[in-house]
Design a protein around this motif. Structure first.
Motif, PDB file in Angstrom:
ATOM      1  N   TYR A 133       5.661  -4.468 -16.232  1.00 15.70           N
ATOM      2  CA  TYR A 133       5.113  -5.519 -15.374  1.00 15.70           C
ATOM      3  C   TYR A 133       6.302  -6.148 -14.644  1.00 15.70           C
ATOM      4  O   TYR A 133       7.244  -6.619 -15.294  1.00 15.70           O
ATOM      5  N   SER A 163       2.031 -11.943  -7.056  1.00 17.89           N
ATOM      6  CA  SER A 163       1.521 -10.623  -7.424  1.00 17.89           C
ATOM      7  C   SER A 163       2.513  -9.906  -8.342  1.00 17.89           C
ATOM      8  O   SER A 163       3.729 -10.093  -8.255  1.00 17.89           O
ATOM      9  N   ILE A 172      -1.447  -6.682  -9.710  1.00 13.78           N
ATOM     10  CA  ILE A 172      -2.207  -7.772 -10.310  1.00 13.78           C
ATOM     11  C   ILE A 172      -1.937  -9.043  -9.517  1.00 13.78           C
ATOM     12  O   ILE A 172      -0.780  -9.399  -9.272  1.00 13.78           O
ATOM     13  N   GLN A 193       2.208  -3.361 -11.902  1.00  9.78           N
ATOM     14  CA  GLN A 193       2.086  -2.863 -13.277  1.00  9.78           C
ATOM     15  C   GLN A 193       1.904  -1.355 -13.251  1.00  9.78           C
ATOM     16  O   GLN A 193       1.118  -0.826 -12.464  1.00  9.78           O
ATOM     17  N   PHE A 194       2.652  -0.646 -14.088  1.00  7.18           N
ATOM     18  CA  PHE A 194       2.465   0.794 -14.206  1.00  7.18           C
ATOM     19  C   PHE A 194       2.886   1.228 -15.603  1.00  7.18           C
ATOM     20  O   PHE A 194       3.568   0.490 -16.338  1.00  7.18           O
ATOM     21  N   GLY A 245       2.419   1.771  -3.303  1.00  7.47           N
ATOM     22  CA  GLY A 245       1.439   2.245  -4.270  1.00  7.47           C
ATOM     23  C   GLY A 245       1.226   3.743  -4.184  1.00  7.47           C
ATOM     24  O   GLY A 245       0.972   4.399  -5.199  1.00  7.47           O
ATOM     25  N   GLU A 285       0.831  -1.214   0.000  1.00  3.24           N
ATOM     26  CA  GLU A 285       0.000   0.000   0.000  1.00  3.24           C
ATOM     27  C   GLU A 285       0.859   1.255   0.000  1.00  3.24           C
ATOM     28  O   GLU A 285       0.611   2.198  -0.749  1.00  3.24           O
ATOM     29  N   ALA A 340      -4.218  -7.826 -19.494  1.00  6.35           N
ATOM     30  CA  ALA A 340      -4.481  -6.393 -19.276  1.00  6.35           C
ATOM     31  C   ALA A 340      -4.998  -5.713 -20.532  1.00  6.35           C
ATOM     32  O   ALA A 340      -5.519  -4.591 -20.457  1.00  6.35           O
ATOM     33  N   GLY A 353      -0.176   5.639 -10.314  1.00  6.52           N
ATOM     34  CA  GLY A 353      -0.648   4.769 -11.373  1.00  6.52           C
ATOM     35  C   GLY A 353      -0.279   3.321 -11.199  1.00  6.52           C
ATOM     36  O   GLY A 353      -0.553   2.506 -12.077  1.00  6.52           O
ATOM     37  N   LEU A 354       0.348   2.952 -10.065  1.00  4.92           N
ATOM     38  CA  LEU A 354       0.726   1.566  -9.834  1.00  4.92           C
ATOM     39  C   LEU A 354      -0.510   0.706  -9.641  1.00  4.92           C
ATOM     40  O   LEU A 354      -1.421   1.059  -8.910  1.00  4.92           O
ATOM     41  N   ASN A 355      -0.525  -0.433 -10.305  1.00  6.14           N
ATOM     42  CA  ASN A 355      -1.616  -1.380 -10.169  1.00  6.14           C
ATOM     43  C   ASN A 355      -1.024  -2.736  -9.808  1.00  6.14           C
ATOM     44  O   ASN A 355      -0.047  -3.169 -10.415  1.00  6.14           O
ATOM     45  N   LYS A 363       4.683   0.186 -20.995  1.00  8.49           N
ATOM     46  CA  LYS A 363       4.085  -0.403 -19.792  1.00  8.49           C
ATOM     47  C   LYS A 363       5.091  -1.347 -19.140  1.00  8.49           C
ATOM     48  O   LYS A 363       5.876  -2.017 -19.824  1.00  8.49           O
TER      49      LYS A 363
END
Length: 406
Positions: free
Chosen positions: A389, A331, A325, A334-335, A316, A313, A405, A321-323, A387
């Motif tokens: 990952y 995990s 997955i 992705q950004f 992030g 957290e 994605a 924009g960090l996601n 992008k």
């Protein structure tokens, strides 16, 4: 209260230990990991291993959390093998811009110097006397690099260059006042088995198997072995083994082996350890005559809190924009860089493009095309449209995530 001496403590001792856990790095939530995750089979000593009382994984985690070792000195051997490529003469080919002669910084700055622990084998001498006095020394054949925290003073000294780095610890509290000194720059890179174990235990959720894997002897002390393994597939982490001192609960050795097999990615353990109080002179430092001293920024409480991200957290919040997955060990972060991906030979980047192409593997999929940069633990896919990952997962898992994605 003294650390757990055995597993026949009273219920009140156990409750007190759990309350104390809130003061230390291991989250209290770790103590409540679901029984389905924690192995309930107690440890048994194998042939030649210490014959210790039986203990469950839940109990062993509680011993780590309740450990209250304030004073120690010892030697730690750290070996790190991430499988990074040998850059050879890259530095000289770039005109030596990465060398120590750059006047913009100090060779004694801990934030860069301790990154040496990320590769190769190193011997580190450590000492602590409460929360206000710590010393870490990185030993080389002909030189020594030390970081010393003593009250509100933080010094780092590089004997090879005769340079020192000095900071004031504005948020340090003395033991007499009950204050708690925070993190200094030396803690940006985990350098002891306990720091590494603390980070690993944060991942102990329902995607993790935690069991006791017998006993061992480390640095002449009897220890239990805690084994942490991802439950699912797709992670590059095979297993983490933590040797826990049977008397104090202090992690004495940390070993991370990759799912691909072979040598450990990280192997850090005490070769010598002493729990008596170090001499006061251990934490005293004055720059030798002729030393170049660089004054660093004042280390405030806010700095200490931001020295190292506490988890997903917090990270992030730092990366817009960090996601994330997936979950647990598999995990993937992705950004979008907003750029055009990595330069390559095909894109007309010339020698730089050819060099970067040689470091990565070209991949294609529903997402388009990109390059996967791999180590033995962390892999990253950078697509041609910018992008990213990344995670402790396989190349196939990255490609699958990028395809999903789209």
């Amino acid at each position: 209260m003294a650390p757990y001496e055995s597993d026949d403590n009273t219920n009140e001792d156990l409750r007190t230990g759990r309350r104390k856990a809130a003061r230390y790095v291991v989250p209290v939530a770790v103590l409540g990991v679901a029984a389905a995750t924690i192995g309930l089979v107690p440890a048994f000593a194998g042939s030649g291993d210490p014959d210790l009382p039986e203990v469950t994984a839940q109990r062993l985690i509680e011993k780590i959390a309740a450990s209250d070792v304030q004073q120690l000195s010892g030697t730690v051997k750290i070996s790190t093998d991430l499988g990074l490529p040998n850059l050879g003469g890259l530095e000289s080919s770039l005109g030596g811009g990465m060398g120590g002669g750059d006047d913009s910084g100090s060779s004694a700055d801990p934030s860069s110097k301790l990154m040496e622990l990320a590769s190769g084998t190193h011997t580190v001498r450590v000492a602590a006397d409460g929360e206000g006095k710590q010393k870490l020394s990185l030993l080389d054949k002909a030189s020594e690099y030390s970081v010393i925290h003593n009250g509100d003073e933080v010094w780092a000294y590089d004997s090879a260059s005769n340079e020192a780095y000095h900071m004031k610890d504005a948020s340090a509290g003395s033991a007499e006042k009950g204050g708690k000194g925070g993190k200094d720059k030396s803690e940006d890179m985990p350098a002891t088995p306990k720091e590494l174990a603390d980070e690993a235990l944060k991942a102990a959720d329902d995607t993790t198997s935690v069991t006791v894997d017998g006993t061992a002897q480390v640095a002449g002390r009897d220890a239990y072995k805690l084994l942490i393994k991802p439950k699912g597939s797709g992670s590059t982490v095979g297993a983490i083994s933590i040797a826990v001192d049977a008397k104090t609960g202090l992690p004495l050795k940390f070993t991370l082996t990759p799912a691909s097999g072979g040598a450990a990615v990280v192997d850090a353990g005490f070769t010598k350890v002493d729990f008596s109080q170090p001499a006061a002179s251990t934490f005293e430092f004055s720059p030798p005559k002729g030393t170049k001293v660089t004054e660093g920024d004042e280390l405030t409480a806010q700095d200490k809190g931001e020295a190292r991200p506490k988890g997903g957290e917090d990270l992030g919040k730092e990366l817009e924009g960090l996601n994330v997955i997936g979950e647990g060990w598999s995990s993937i972060a992705q950004f979008d860089t907003g750029g055009e991906g990595m330069p390559s030979e095909d894109s007309g980047a010339g020698d730089a493009g050819r060099f970067l192409d040689s470091l990565g593997d070209q991949v294609t999929g529903k997402f388009g095309s990109g390059t996967v940069f791999s180590t033995r633990l962390v892999n990253a896919l950078i697509t041609d449209d910018g992008k990213v990952y990344a995670g402790a997962v396989t190349k196939d898992a990255l490609v699958k995530a990028a395809n999903a994605a789209e």
